[in-house]
Design a protein around this motif. Sequence first.
Motif, PDB file in Angstrom:
ATOM      1  N   MET A 144       0.828  -1.204   0.000  1.00  0.00           N
ATOM      2  CA  MET A 144       0.000   0.000   0.000  1.00  0.00           C
ATOM      3  C   MET A 144       0.868   1.262   0.000  1.00  0.00           C
ATOM      4  N   LYS A 145       1.911   1.232   0.796  1.00  0.00           N
ATOM      5  CA  LYS A 145       2.789   2.398   0.843  1.00  0.00           C
ATOM      6  C   LYS A 145       3.414   2.658  -0.539  1.00  0.00           C
ATOM      7  N   THR A 146       3.939   1.625  -1.156  1.00  0.00           N
ATOM      8  CA  THR A 146       4.581   1.801  -2.461  1.00  0.00           C
ATOM      9  C   THR A 146       3.581   2.292  -3.504  1.00  0.00           C
ATOM     10  N   ALA A 147       2.420   1.665  -3.554  1.00  0.00           N
ATOM     11  CA  ALA A 147       1.441   2.008  -4.602  1.00  0.00           C
ATOM     12  C   ALA A 147       0.898   3.417  -4.402  1.00  0.00           C
ATOM     13  N   ILE A 148       0.641   3.778  -3.159  1.00  0.00           N
ATOM     14  CA  ILE A 148       0.072   5.119  -2.928  1.00  0.00           C
ATOM     15  C   ILE A 148       1.129   6.200  -3.137  1.00  0.00           C
ATOM     16  N   SER A 175       0.252  -0.082 -10.659  1.00  0.00           N
ATOM     17  CA  SER A 175       1.534   0.543 -10.970  1.00  0.00           C
ATOM     18  C   SER A 175       1.965   0.236 -12.404  1.00  0.00           C
ATOM     19  N   GLY A 176       1.086  -0.379 -13.181  1.00  0.00           N
ATOM     20  CA  GLY A 176       1.363  -0.632 -14.600  1.00  0.00           C
ATOM     21  C   GLY A 176       2.547  -1.554 -14.820  1.00  0.00           C
ATOM     22  N   GLY A 177       3.230  -1.348 -15.945  1.00  0.00           N
ATOM     23  CA  GLY A 177       4.373  -2.195 -16.277  1.00  0.00           C
ATOM     24  C   GLY A 177       5.445  -2.163 -15.200  1.00  0.00           C
ATOM     25  N   ALA A 178       5.610  -0.989 -14.574  1.00  0.00           N
ATOM     26  CA  ALA A 178       6.608  -0.874 -13.512  1.00  0.00           C
ATOM     27  C   ALA A 178       6.301  -1.839 -12.375  1.00  0.00           C
ATOM     28  N   GLY A 179       5.027  -2.070 -12.141  1.00  0.00           N
ATOM     29  CA  GLY A 179       4.633  -2.975 -11.071  1.00  0.00           C
ATOM     30  C   GLY A 179       5.091  -4.399 -11.297  1.00  0.00           C
ATOM     31  N   PHE A 180       5.344  -4.735 -12.551  1.00  0.00           N
ATOM     32  CA  PHE A 180       5.748  -6.106 -12.883  1.00  0.00           C
ATOM     33  C   PHE A 180       7.251  -6.318 -12.723  1.00  0.00           C
ATOM     34  N   LEU A 181       8.005  -5.221 -12.662  1.00  0.00           N
ATOM     35  CA  LEU A 181       9.460  -5.358 -12.503  1.00  0.00           C
ATOM     36  C   LEU A 181       9.796  -5.793 -11.077  1.00  0.00           C
ATOM     37  N   THR A 182      10.701  -6.724 -10.967  1.00  0.00           N
ATOM     38  CA  THR A 182      11.083  -7.229  -9.648  1.00  0.00           C
ATOM     39  C   THR A 182      11.620  -6.108  -8.769  1.00  0.00           C
ATOM     40  N   PRO A 203      12.473   3.456   3.365  1.00  0.00           N
ATOM     41  CA  PRO A 203      12.984   2.960   2.077  1.00  0.00           C
ATOM     42  C   PRO A 203      13.762   1.658   2.223  1.00  0.00           C
ATOM     43  N   GLU A 204      14.408   1.475   3.387  1.00  0.00           N
ATOM     44  CA  GLU A 204      15.179   0.249   3.610  1.00  0.00           C
ATOM     45  C   GLU A 204      14.269  -0.970   3.737  1.00  0.00           C
ATOM     46  N   HIS A 205      12.984  -0.717   4.021  1.00  0.00           N
ATOM     47  CA  HIS A 205      12.030  -1.824   4.072  1.00  0.00           C
ATOM     48  C   HIS A 205      11.252  -1.961   2.769  1.00  0.00           C
ATOM     49  N   LEU A 206      10.944  -0.817   2.165  1.00  0.00           N
ATOM     50  CA  LEU A 206      10.159  -0.852   0.925  1.00  0.00           C
ATOM     51  C   LEU A 206      10.989  -1.408  -0.218  1.00  0.00           C
ATOM     52  N   ARG A 207      12.179  -0.842  -0.379  1.00  0.00           N
ATOM     53  CA  ARG A 207      13.099  -1.275  -1.447  1.00  0.00           C
ATOM     54  C   ARG A 207      12.388  -1.416  -2.799  1.00  0.00           C
ATOM     55  N   ALA A 208      11.601  -0.380  -3.131  1.00  0.00           N
ATOM     56  CA  ALA A 208      10.878  -0.359  -4.406  1.00  0.00           C
ATOM     57  C   ALA A 208      11.305   0.892  -5.153  1.00  0.00           C
ATOM     58  N   ALA A 209      11.821   0.684  -6.368  1.00  0.00           N
ATOM     59  CA  ALA A 209      12.346   1.814  -7.141  1.00  0.00           C
ATOM     60  C   ALA A 209      11.298   2.901  -7.343  1.00  0.00           C
ATOM     61  N   ILE A 210      10.034   2.514  -7.505  1.00  0.00           N
ATOM     62  CA  ILE A 210       9.012   3.532  -7.781  1.00  0.00           C
ATOM     63  C   ILE A 210       8.538   4.252  -6.521  1.00  0.00           C
ATOM     64  N   ALA A 211       9.036   3.851  -5.362  1.00  0.00           N
ATOM     65  CA  ALA A 211       8.635   4.542  -4.132  1.00  0.00           C
ATOM     66  C   ALA A 211       9.756   5.432  -3.604  1.00  0.00           C
ATOM     67  N   THR A 212      10.727   5.707  -4.459  1.00  0.00           N
ATOM     68  CA  THR A 212      11.900   6.456  -4.002  1.00  0.00           C
ATOM     69  C   THR A 212      11.828   7.938  -4.341  1.00  0.00           C
ATOM     70  N   GLY A 213      10.801   8.341  -5.077  1.00  0.00           N
ATOM     71  CA  GLY A 213      10.733   9.730  -5.537  1.00  0.00           C
ATOM     72  C   GLY A 213      11.303   9.896  -6.941  1.00  0.00           C
ATOM     73  N   ALA A 214      11.808   8.805  -7.535  1.00  0.00           N
ATOM     74  CA  ALA A 214      12.382   8.893  -8.881  1.00  0.00           C
ATOM     75  C   ALA A 214      11.328   9.338  -9.887  1.00  0.00           C
ATOM     76  N   GLU A 228      19.271   0.396 -21.050  1.00  0.00           N
ATOM     77  CA  GLU A 228      19.606  -0.465 -19.919  1.00  0.00           C
ATOM     78  C   GLU A 228      18.608  -1.594 -19.831  1.00  0.00           C
ATOM     79  N   ASP A 229      18.981  -2.536 -19.026  1.00  0.00           N
ATOM     80  CA  ASP A 229      18.205  -3.755 -18.867  1.00  0.00           C
ATOM     81  C   ASP A 229      17.095  -3.489 -17.850  1.00  0.00           C
ATOM     82  N   ASP A 230      15.862  -3.938 -18.161  1.00  0.00           N
ATOM     83  CA  ASP A 230      14.789  -3.807 -17.163  1.00  0.00           C
ATOM     84  C   ASP A 230      14.987  -4.777 -15.994  1.00  0.00           C
ATOM     85  N   GLY A 231      15.914  -5.696 -16.190  1.00  0.00           N
ATOM     86  CA  GLY A 231      16.217  -6.619 -15.096  1.00  0.00           C
ATOM     87  C   GLY A 231      15.139  -7.672 -14.912  1.00  0.00           C
ATOM     88  N   LEU A 232      15.191  -8.281 -13.744  1.00  0.00           N
ATOM     89  CA  LEU A 232      14.240  -9.347 -13.442  1.00  0.00           C
ATOM     90  C   LEU A 232      12.820  -8.813 -13.428  1.00  0.00           C
TER      91      LEU A 232
END
Lengths: 695, 695
Positions: free
Chosen positions: A319-323, A417-424, A648-659, B241-245
């Motif tokens: 929920m945190k990452t998606a919101i 989160s669309g295609g990004a949601g599918f990335l590990t 962030p150390e728990h979420l570890r999700a690229a899309i939740a970093t502000g990028a 770049e590679d989308d990775g896993l």
Amino acid sequence: MTQTATRPEFSVPATLPIHDDDAAVVDVAALGEQLLGRWADSRRAARALAADPSLHKAEGASCAEHRARCLDQLHLLVQNKAVHRAFPTELGGSDDHGGNVAGFEELVVADPSLQIKAGVQWGLFGAAVLHLGTEDHHHRWLPGIMNMEIPGCFAMTETGHGSDVSSIATTATFHPESEEFILHTPFRAAWKDYIGNAASDGKAAVVFAQLITRGVNHGVHALYVPLRDEKGNFLDGIGGEDDGLKGGLNGIDNGRLHFTQVRVPRENLLNRYGNVAADGTYTSPIESPGRRFFTMLGTLVQGRVSLDGAAVAASKLAMKTAIQYSVERRQFSTTSELSEEVLLDYQLHQRRLFPRLATTYAASFAHEELLAKFDGVFSGEHDTDEDRQDLETLAAALKPLSTWHALDTLQECREASGGAGFLTENRYTSLRADLDVYTTFEGDNNVLLQLVAKRLLADYAKEFQGVDFGVLARFVATQAADRTLHRTGLRRVLQTVVDTGSERKSAIALRDEGTQHELLCGRVDTMVGELAGELRGARKLPPAKAAKIFNQHQQELIQAARAHAELLQWEAFTAALAKTEDAGTRQVLTWLRDLFGLCLIEDNLGWYLMNGRLSAQRARTLGPYINRLLLKLRPHAVDLVNAFGYGPEHLRAAIATGAERERQEESRAYARIQRASHDAPLDEKILIARKAQTR
Amino acid sequence: MTQTATRPEFSVPATLPIHDDDAAVVDVAALGEQLLGRWADSRRAARALAADPSLHKAEGASCAEHRARCLDQLHLLVQNKAVHRAFPTELGGSDDHGGNVAGFEELVVADPSLQIKAGVQWGLFGAAVLHLGTEDHHHRWLPGIMNMEIPGCFAMTETGHGSDVSSIATTATFHPESEEFILHTPFRAAWKDYIGNAASDGKAAVVFAQLITRGVNHGVHALYVPLRDEKGNFLDGIGGEDDGLKGGLNGIDNGRLHFTQVRVPRENLLNRYGNVAADGTYTSPIESPGRRFFTMLGTLVQGRVSLDGAAVAASKLAMKTAIQYSVERRQFSTTSELSEEVLLDYQLHQRRLFPRLATTYAASFAHEELLAKFDGVFSGEHDTDEDRQDLETLAAALKPLSTWHALDTLQECREASGGAGFLTENRYTSLRADLDVYTTFEGDNNVLLQLVAKRLLADYAKEFQGVDFGVLARFVATQAADRTLHRTGLRRVLQTVVDTGSERKSAIALRDEGTQHELLCGRVDTMVGELAGELRGARKLPPAKAAKIFNQHQQELIQAARAHAELLQWEAFTAALAKTEDAGTRQVLTWLRDLFGLCLIEDNLGWYLMNGRLSAQRARTLGPYINRLLLKLRPHAVDLVNAFGYGPEHLRAAIATGAERERQEESRAYARIQRASHDAPLDEKILIARKAQTR
């Protein structure tokens, strides 16, 4: 009354002032503290540990690498004294059962494989020695189990029998001449299966088998059985195979085990609830075989409690990452050419995420009550038979809902989160793959809900013994309210509803707490009452016919149990509101609780209309009111997920970093320059560009 | 009328005799043939190929291994002439569009990564050159694309824009002095992202960019752009770049691409729908930029069609495995001490699996109609603008439902198979992980459903232009039946309903085909009508206010689109019944169609009751009738999944091999011996044992 027994104490939040204050602000820190609950220290310590990269799941590792890493991580947990809270103080533990589970379940944030492998070692294998064994066993094996010198297995499930443990077919037959049990697997379906640590790491196991002595089968008992020698080879008579790759949790080496006339010393019987003397005489402090079986399986409840908590934790991460992403990500411009909308401003996005956020809160508060109940029983503070049964039923009710909810939430967040949601790199898919099996292990969700349904019926039956079908049906229809007053908990609530005057009932809005409670309770009561009526006659029939009748109502039994569990969640959420001191926070949480309650009613709208509990007119106000709640919650969404306290150390999700925010700002700045280049002189363009980039 | 335009031709199955014949038998071979459909030969050839172990997914392979294997497999497909059917005969294809997709989608059975990587190469990259390019392009590049000399990318999606393709930010600016386009990525969000073949294999790409010439942006166009040299290094100005896993599909090397002032020859513009002359003059055979954009994106529909088919195929695999297992697996003895029940005899198990089986059939028949529509358009046989729009809408309606259904089915089958379902050897989790992204790529499901809703409203608006809110609302309420008669298709059906006499309406059972159709149609009509009314006023408002009103109804728009798509599935199923010649098969399929229709009504029971379409009394008959249908279908469940025609070489699931039946028989034989040993003389025991083992 029916569901009261298994409900955490529930009281109406007296007369707290609730007015729709659109300027309400959430006190994130205070709410975070409330969510951390009674075992906040334990959770904080576990979260600090879970932030350590050496405990994180290494995505993309091979199965072998992941297993090796996970085994190493268990040693790290030992070094960090993270997993011994439940063991006796004299052996280096702290007899802290609630704190132990609270800490355990937070490990899911590092890697679900780590949580479950630790659960196998200390929550199942170690706990079985602790709870089913006696002092001698504790001294012989617990130190090695606690410090990982003896990685071990909890060998209960067989290929042929998972949910139906009493039917397992492995036998332990006592031979008085050698004072040994002969442990034996009679056929392929009796192989132990899906056993964590069995494929390679397990040096010993607690093996569940039918105990036979002097020609009598005394039912399922547990024995401590060494499995492998120092080099890791199986001991004589023991064999097995690897379960191989799984849909997730590949850090754990699940496998199969079988025993061919394996000799086990008499002293290895974990004999707290059943002992065999040297001459083969069987004795037990618990006379009833059924109650004995129930007691021995009681250790399993700890697993269900911690799965419930871990599922809630995973839902919070998602929920945190998606919101977070959905307030940064923009897509489609509806109102102007230049500015696209952030995803969370779309009604559909709110509809997808906010009800799940509400359920996550409900599940979190309900879990806290479950944990308290668990701690009461395991600490011995509240450890009557009734307490244990209530704990079992509560865990059986909540674990299915929270584990299904976690999968549903992870999937919806991934899609949102669309295609990004599918990335590990954004973790949804990884967590979802790992949590998948939470719905069927440590008690299959549908089987657990049937246990809940049986309990609901049993409570009902006690009160209505001897009442035949027709009388019962009438009684249920007319006396539901009175009936519920005979027990605690619900009494005050229903009284409140009564006090408001049932003639005014039609005027009470759906947002009214009492109305929600009445609707949710009424559904459970009616369903259970109707089922009891339908099934009552079956008791007089031959078994085959009775079974057929039960089977004809299996779906409704599950639905009743589910409705009961949802009511428990709603009550836990409501009880938590009463403890929320900050008025703004309480206001926002009240909207969220209303959303939870009203979505439950919406999900079962057909039932409410069909049974005349809601008029069509009232029902039509439900959707629009839910939509208004979404809008009220929108400004608080980020606060509500920040209160979960995961960094962030728990979420570890690229899309939740502000990028995403950075990317959006860069592209919007570019768009502004482009626009400017058509209608502004050069100097102004540069100015705009600079402004845009420093925003 | 509203949804007629996008519906496959639907006709009532005249007066076929349907009586509840409990002795009905399914003609599995004939039903299998019907399911294979018009392109049976293509499907058979693809299934024969998909049986080849060298094309199978290697579970547990590392990402790098999986990618390498998948690339090799594409060469195998070329060698087997499996993927060129859609290309021109003169270049070695066979101009067979329907057969091409039918064969393509069956590849999912071997490995979804293989299906999608092949789809990228020939269905997207190759198809873009074919459909957007002209003769010179075809001769220059198609041979190399067809034979895999040029592995390539379809570079449309950007990190910043997925669903909203018209907003992509990559630019292709024409410079007449060098007769080149300068391809450029202005900022990070404009990087191409999630592009198959981009991370390593792609030697070239069809890149979508805003075409700018003489200072005017003519919108999104496609250019053929070489990406890498012989050694696999990016050419000048190109990076990535590679989308990775990923959560699945790790056989495909998805990646990101960006372009820094990359020079592309003018001739590389795929110029069928838009050309730039040497002097920079832009011309197009399609005057309207909107229509041009729509036409160019038209190639994407092929991907949606084949995802729809692949999702259906995966659902069939899951249903076959789960149902096969559930007639072998026994758990809990309810009727006798010795004999446990097979899972599929539990009501709950039937409730979990049979409605999903019904939906799988509905989705399969609907897909066949979609494929026919697709073939009509792409072969040129039925290729009007209206045909293309209908195809787009039909694909946008069906793909979301079938891809969500596949995930739901794979998950329910996995849970219904217990712990075994979680093992990779039984394939549910692997297929589910791979198919996850089918819900959001090639058109996000929720975005597609909004396109459907827009089309429904647009059709509606044409008929009701100038009608204001109040008038429209009244019109909808009273004239729904008449209104639907203005177009084709539905006319006869509704007439049939009318003919049966609306005064007899309350007596028509829910199982009646006309009643089901009326209920399903009525819901769509009413929802669309109400929405049209709510939204009509918005057209006169400023954009921001109009957008707000649309947003307030977004959820209902999606629900209406979904209801429309479900109706299409129901109609396709019903049309298929009319073509089912064998009476027994038709009988069983009719029960299955009824189950599908009634579950749709049950899912939306609140709506039907709230809107007065069903009385509470009638609604209460729904659940019991569904339960009766489950019992009727139970004896035919295995036949119904066998008709899908997938053999063990396609299923590749350990629990669908009969191993469970062997284990059960072994353990039951053992139990019989055990029982015999207590009450029979030795000779008889041996006899019983022998009998048991040879059974």
